[in-house]
Design a protein around this motif. Structure first.
Motif, PDB file in Angstrom:
ATOM      1  N   GLY A 103      -7.478 -83.599 -57.383  1.00  0.00           N
ATOM      2  CA  GLY A 103      -7.918 -84.967 -56.816  1.00  0.00           C
ATOM      3  C   GLY A 103      -9.044 -84.384 -55.766  1.00  0.00           C
ATOM      4  O   GLY A 103      -9.961 -85.113 -55.783  1.00  0.00           O
ATOM      5  N   ALA A 104      -8.766 -83.425 -55.137  1.00  0.00           N
ATOM      6  CA  ALA A 104      -9.846 -82.969 -54.347  1.00  0.00           C
ATOM      7  C   ALA A 104     -11.028 -82.447 -54.778  1.00  0.00           C
ATOM      8  O   ALA A 104     -12.080 -82.591 -54.461  1.00  0.00           O
ATOM      9  CB  ALA A 104      -9.113 -82.023 -53.263  1.00  0.00           C
ATOM     10  N   PHE A 105     -10.733 -81.790 -55.930  1.00  0.00           N
ATOM     11  CA  PHE A 105     -11.820 -81.242 -56.813  1.00  0.00           C
ATOM     12  C   PHE A 105     -12.916 -82.168 -57.137  1.00  0.00           C
ATOM     13  O   PHE A 105     -14.017 -82.431 -56.996  1.00  0.00           O
ATOM     14  CB  PHE A 105     -11.457 -80.299 -57.727  1.00  0.00           C
ATOM     15  N   GLU A 106     -11.993 -83.416 -57.627  1.00  0.00           N
ATOM     16  CA  GLU A 106     -12.832 -84.546 -58.134  1.00  0.00           C
ATOM     17  C   GLU A 106     -13.494 -85.228 -56.923  1.00  0.00           C
ATOM     18  O   GLU A 106     -14.633 -85.773 -57.349  1.00  0.00           O
ATOM     19  CB  GLU A 106     -11.914 -85.352 -58.823  1.00  0.00           C
ATOM     20  N   LEU A 107     -12.882 -85.096 -55.936  1.00  0.00           N
ATOM     21  CA  LEU A 107     -13.459 -85.747 -54.711  1.00  0.00           C
ATOM     22  C   LEU A 107     -14.794 -85.150 -54.406  1.00  0.00           C
ATOM     23  O   LEU A 107     -15.848 -85.613 -54.066  1.00  0.00           O
ATOM     24  CB  LEU A 107     -12.569 -85.739 -53.667  1.00  0.00           C
ATOM     25  N   ALA A 108     -14.685 -83.916 -54.231  1.00  0.00           N
ATOM     26  CA  ALA A 108     -15.941 -83.002 -53.750  1.00  0.00           C
ATOM     27  C   ALA A 108     -17.008 -83.095 -54.795  1.00  0.00           C
ATOM     28  O   ALA A 108     -18.076 -83.141 -54.583  1.00  0.00           O
ATOM     29  CB  ALA A 108     -15.353 -81.559 -53.565  1.00  0.00           C
ATOM     30  N   PRO A 133      -6.691 -84.855 -65.484  1.00  0.00           N
ATOM     31  CA  PRO A 133      -7.562 -85.133 -64.249  1.00  0.00           C
ATOM     32  C   PRO A 133      -8.764 -86.192 -64.741  1.00  0.00           C
ATOM     33  O   PRO A 133      -9.764 -85.929 -65.258  1.00  0.00           O
ATOM     34  CB  PRO A 133      -8.185 -83.795 -63.783  1.00  0.00           C
ATOM     35  N   PRO A 134      -8.301 -87.315 -64.403  1.00  0.00           N
ATOM     36  CA  PRO A 134      -9.219 -88.409 -65.180  1.00  0.00           C
ATOM     37  C   PRO A 134     -10.860 -88.142 -64.523  1.00  0.00           C
ATOM     38  O   PRO A 134     -11.651 -88.454 -65.562  1.00  0.00           O
ATOM     39  CB  PRO A 134      -8.785 -89.768 -64.687  1.00  0.00           C
ATOM     40  N   ALA A 135     -11.017 -88.303 -63.284  1.00  0.00           N
ATOM     41  CA  ALA A 135     -12.232 -88.209 -62.815  1.00  0.00           C
ATOM     42  C   ALA A 135     -12.978 -87.040 -63.170  1.00  0.00           C
ATOM     43  O   ALA A 135     -14.182 -87.062 -63.750  1.00  0.00           O
ATOM     44  CB  ALA A 135     -12.404 -88.326 -61.233  1.00  0.00           C
ATOM     45  N   ALA A 136     -12.138 -85.876 -63.191  1.00  0.00           N
ATOM     46  CA  ALA A 136     -12.852 -84.548 -63.609  1.00  0.00           C
ATOM     47  C   ALA A 136     -13.165 -84.588 -64.918  1.00  0.00           C
ATOM     48  O   ALA A 136     -14.230 -84.052 -65.506  1.00  0.00           O
ATOM     49  CB  ALA A 136     -12.050 -83.394 -63.361  1.00  0.00           C
ATOM     50  N   CYS A 137     -12.707 -85.258 -65.852  1.00  0.00           N
ATOM     51  CA  CYS A 137     -13.075 -85.386 -67.549  1.00  0.00           C
ATOM     52  C   CYS A 137     -14.382 -85.908 -67.511  1.00  0.00           C
ATOM     53  O   CYS A 137     -15.154 -85.588 -68.517  1.00  0.00           O
ATOM     54  CB  CYS A 137     -11.940 -86.013 -68.245  1.00  0.00           C
ATOM     55  N   LEU A 138     -14.661 -86.751 -66.581  1.00  0.00           N
ATOM     56  CA  LEU A 138     -16.056 -87.568 -66.654  1.00  0.00           C
ATOM     57  C   LEU A 138     -16.977 -86.421 -65.879  1.00  0.00           C
ATOM     58  O   LEU A 138     -18.258 -86.189 -66.597  1.00  0.00           O
ATOM     59  CB  LEU A 138     -16.003 -88.687 -65.791  1.00  0.00           C
ATOM     60  N   GLN A 139     -16.792 -85.852 -64.862  1.00  0.00           N
ATOM     61  CA  GLN A 139     -17.609 -85.014 -63.922  1.00  0.00           C
ATOM     62  C   GLN A 139     -18.014 -83.825 -64.685  1.00  0.00           C
ATOM     63  O   GLN A 139     -19.094 -83.367 -64.955  1.00  0.00           O
ATOM     64  CB  GLN A 139     -17.067 -84.795 -62.537  1.00  0.00           C
ATOM     65  N   LEU A 140     -16.857 -83.178 -65.477  1.00  0.00           N
ATOM     66  CA  LEU A 140     -17.046 -82.016 -66.060  1.00  0.00           C
ATOM     67  C   LEU A 140     -17.814 -82.208 -67.353  1.00  0.00           C
ATOM     68  O   LEU A 140     -18.664 -81.362 -67.670  1.00  0.00           O
ATOM     69  CB  LEU A 140     -15.775 -81.292 -66.013  1.00  0.00           C
ATOM     70  N   THR A 220      -9.469 -94.353 -67.238  1.00  0.00           N
ATOM     71  CA  THR A 220      -8.283 -95.064 -66.388  1.00  0.00           C
ATOM     72  C   THR A 220      -7.442 -95.673 -67.441  1.00  0.00           C
ATOM     73  O   THR A 220      -6.278 -95.303 -67.456  1.00  0.00           O
ATOM     74  CB  THR A 220      -9.116 -96.066 -65.520  1.00  0.00           C
ATOM     75  N   ARG A 221      -7.972 -96.237 -68.393  1.00  0.00           N
ATOM     76  CA  ARG A 221      -7.155 -96.788 -69.507  1.00  0.00           C
ATOM     77  C   ARG A 221      -6.355 -95.827 -70.506  1.00  0.00           C
ATOM     78  O   ARG A 221      -5.067 -95.864 -70.597  1.00  0.00           O
ATOM     79  CB  ARG A 221      -7.819 -97.816 -70.557  1.00  0.00           C
ATOM     80  N   LEU A 222      -7.139 -94.771 -70.653  1.00  0.00           N
ATOM     81  CA  LEU A 222      -6.336 -93.666 -71.360  1.00  0.00           C
ATOM     82  C   LEU A 222      -5.216 -93.036 -70.539  1.00  0.00           C
ATOM     83  O   LEU A 222      -4.252 -92.788 -71.031  1.00  0.00           O
ATOM     84  CB  LEU A 222      -7.560 -92.464 -71.677  1.00  0.00           C
ATOM     85  N   TYR A 223      -5.607 -92.891 -69.340  1.00  0.00           N
ATOM     86  CA  TYR A 223      -4.518 -92.209 -68.373  1.00  0.00           C
ATOM     87  C   TYR A 223      -3.294 -93.250 -68.318  1.00  0.00           C
ATOM     88  O   TYR A 223      -2.202 -92.701 -68.619  1.00  0.00           O
ATOM     89  CB  TYR A 223      -4.979 -92.074 -67.146  1.00  0.00           C
ATOM     90  N   LEU A 224      -3.573 -94.473 -68.148  1.00  0.00           N
ATOM     91  CA  LEU A 224      -2.326 -95.366 -67.776  1.00  0.00           C
ATOM     92  C   LEU A 224      -1.714 -95.848 -69.071  1.00  0.00           C
ATOM     93  O   LEU A 224      -0.175 -95.879 -69.176  1.00  0.00           O
ATOM     94  CB  LEU A 224      -2.873 -96.556 -67.044  1.00  0.00           C
ATOM     95  N   ASP A 225      -2.347 -96.177 -70.213  1.00  0.00           N
ATOM     96  CA  ASP A 225      -2.038 -96.762 -71.291  1.00  0.00           C
ATOM     97  C   ASP A 225      -1.432 -95.624 -72.352  1.00  0.00           C
ATOM     98  O   ASP A 225      -0.135 -95.880 -73.089  1.00  0.00           O
ATOM     99  CB  ASP A 225      -2.900 -97.656 -72.040  1.00  0.00           C
TER     100      ASP A 225
END
Length: 251
Positions: A103-108, A133-140, A220-225
């Motif tokens: 999460g820190a990587f994603e935050l940065a 890592p949900p946000a990193a999948c978007l960012q990367l 987010t839906r992929l992660y939770l559902d």
């Protein structure tokens, strides 16, 4: 309070201060969102610098809070925090050192510019726990070369900052003792300009990046559902907390 916040000469400094590893708990994330919301209305503000105290920038989000009983609230709140950094109405500089994981990587990576100390290790180890890592999948997925994005997400290994500098994800790698001064100098250079112009330029930059919130909702839906309905996600998280090897035999 798990953050230090100060404003001077048009520059806001927000410092993670939750020793020893600056774990990104829901409480810290909520505090960060409030600080960002408050700072966003500061008329004289021009730049925000995000950094951390201690030996490491952050070891990432709380593993306990990823378990099913907490994930339904934690993951959306985490994604909201990433979005608050990404969409902050003025330039954001992240200055990272030591471990910057998960999460820190994603935050940065949500910052506009990432500066890293030469001792930095960055990565998203979530796959080792049976999650992703949900946000990193978007960012990367948006900004990294496809092979590098796949390697980081599918292997979960941390890499030296120079690897990410070569890929354009880290703007500059500097000796650790120079990191704070480098971030301050870059912030001062940006802060010399019009706050109004910086705000509109930031909006234009986000448009140019094609950052759509619908993609964040889909992940987010992929992660939770999908992910949290699997045996392996819960097994990997509990194995980490129990300090044992996970059993992937149900895969």
């Amino acid at each position: 309070m798990q953050l230090q916040t100060s404003v001077a000469d048009g520059v806001a400094r927000v410092v993670l201060d939750a020793p020893p590893l600056n774990i990104l708990t829901q409480a810290l994330l909520a505090e960060l969102r409030k600080v960002l919301a408050d700072l966003s209305t500061e008329a004289t503000l021009r730049v925000l610098v995000l950094s951390a105290t201690g030996k490491h920038f952050s070891a990432g989000a709380s593993v306990e809070e990823h378990l099913p009983e907490r994930a339904a609230s934690m993951i959306p709140e985490f994604m909201d925090t990433i979005e608050a950094v990404r969409a902050f109405p003025l330039p954001v500089i992240a200055a990272v050192h030591g471990r910057c994981l998960g999460g820190a990587f994603e935050l940065a990576m949500a910052a506009d510019v990432v500066l890293a100390a030469d001792d930095s290790l960055l990565g998203v180890p979530e796959i080792q726990l049976g999650v992703f890592p949900p946000a990193a999948c978007l960012q990367l997925g948006r900004w990294a070369p496809p092979g590098l994005a796949a390697e980081l997400i599918f292997c979960g290994s941390a890499v030296r900052a120079g690897v990410l500098e070569a890929a354009g994800l880290v703007r500059r790698v500097v000796p650790g003792e120079q990191l704070a001064a480098e971030a301050a100098a870059l912030a001062a250079k940006m802060a010399a300009h019009s706050s109004a112009a910086l705000r509109v330029a930031k909006r234009a930059l986000l448009v140019g990046r094609g950052c759509a919130t619908s993609a964040e909702r889909d992940i987010t839906r992929l992660y939770l559902d999908d992910l949290m309905a699997t045996h392996d996600a819960v097994e990997g998280l509990r194995a980490f907390l129990d300090k044992r090897r996970p059993d992937w035999s149900h895969s």
